[in-house]
Design a protein around this motif. Structure first.
Motif, PDB file in Angstrom:
ATOM      1  N   UNK A 120      -7.153   6.805   1.624  1.00  0.00           N
ATOM      2  CA  UNK A 120      -8.440   6.271   1.194  1.00  0.00           C
ATOM      3  C   UNK A 120      -9.078   5.457   2.328  1.00  0.00           C
ATOM      4  N   UNK A 121      -8.292   4.629   2.989  1.00  0.00           N
ATOM      5  CA  UNK A 121      -8.804   3.857   4.121  1.00  0.00           C
ATOM      6  C   UNK A 121      -9.266   4.768   5.254  1.00  0.00           C
ATOM      7  N   UNK A 122      -8.582   5.878   5.456  1.00  0.00           N
ATOM      8  CA  UNK A 122      -8.983   6.814   6.505  1.00  0.00           C
ATOM      9  C   UNK A 122     -10.335   7.459   6.185  1.00  0.00           C
ATOM     10  N   UNK A 123     -10.592   7.736   4.923  1.00  0.00           N
ATOM     11  CA  UNK A 123     -11.906   8.264   4.533  1.00  0.00           C
ATOM     12  C   UNK A 123     -12.980   7.239   4.909  1.00  0.00           C
ATOM     13  N   UNK A 124     -12.734   5.992   4.560  1.00  0.00           N
ATOM     14  CA  UNK A 124     -13.686   4.925   4.868  1.00  0.00           C
ATOM     15  C   UNK A 124     -13.865   4.791   6.372  1.00  0.00           C
TER      16      UNK A 124
ATOM     17  N   UNK B 278       0.832  -1.199   0.000  1.00  0.00           N
ATOM     18  CA  UNK B 278       0.000   0.000   0.000  1.00  0.00           C
ATOM     19  C   UNK B 278       0.868   1.250   0.000  1.00  0.00           C
ATOM     20  N   UNK B 279       0.296   2.344  -0.507  1.00  0.00           N
ATOM     21  CA  UNK B 279       0.967   3.641  -0.513  1.00  0.00           C
ATOM     22  C   UNK B 279       0.254   4.568   0.464  1.00  0.00           C
ATOM     23  N   UNK B 280       0.812   5.746   0.647  1.00  0.00           N
ATOM     24  CA  UNK B 280       0.153   6.766   1.481  1.00  0.00           C
ATOM     25  C   UNK B 280      -1.234   7.094   0.941  1.00  0.00           C
ATOM     26  N   UNK B 281      -1.388   7.101  -0.387  1.00  0.00           N
ATOM     27  CA  UNK B 281      -2.707   7.373  -0.985  1.00  0.00           C
ATOM     28  C   UNK B 281      -3.711   6.293  -0.592  1.00  0.00           C
ATOM     29  N   UNK B 282      -3.257   5.046  -0.548  1.00  0.00           N
ATOM     30  CA  UNK B 282      -4.142   3.957  -0.117  1.00  0.00           C
ATOM     31  C   UNK B 282      -4.549   4.143   1.346  1.00  0.00           C
TER      32      UNK B 282
END
Length: 136
Positions: A51-55, A44-48
């Motif tokens: 995205x998980x934090x949004x969820x 995973x990257x920081x962008x991933x």
């Protein structure tokens, strides 16, 4: 850490989500690991992680997986390098505004629930005081 990859355990620690939950979000298509190691481990990257934090933030507010997907698709489209015409941009911004309003409404409801829970806990604390103790 931009450009570096993390294994799922580090992502779980950073997001405070379980490995099972992260895998579930992958299975539902909400977050796809950016890469796989030669050994087949998810990377995973920081962008991933973002995205998980949004969820993670949407979940306790009662948003469904489909709503999460819809919001992520809108933000992905807005963040993409592809040119958007003014109409498409306004439609996407409208979707985000709708989610912002729904989140704000849910936060208000949760504040009321929290206030009631705090009153209840305080009532119980009062009941637990010795009968001769002074009451506030």
């Amino acid at each position: 850490m931009s450009g570096e990859h993390m294994q799922i355990g580090e992502v779980a620690a950073r997001t405070e989500l379980s490995l099972r939950t992260i895998r579930h979000y992958e299975e539902t298509g909400l977050v796809i690991p950016s890469a796989r190691s030669q050994g087949g481990f998810r990377l995973y990257t920081d962008a991933d992680v973002s995205r998980l934090m949004v969820i993670r933030r949407m979940k306790p507010l009662g948003f469904t997986l489909e709503q999460m997907r819809d919001l992520l698709q809108a933000t992905d489209r807005l963040d993409s390098a592809d040119a958007l015409d003014a109409d498409e941009r306004e439609i996407l911004m409208g979707r985000i505004r709708d989610y912002q309003q729904a989140a704000a409404d849910q936060v208000d409801k949760l504040r009321v629930q929290l206030a009631r829970a705090e009153e209840f806990a305080a009532d119980l604390t009062t009941r637990l005081r010795p009968s001769g103790a002074a009451r506030p």
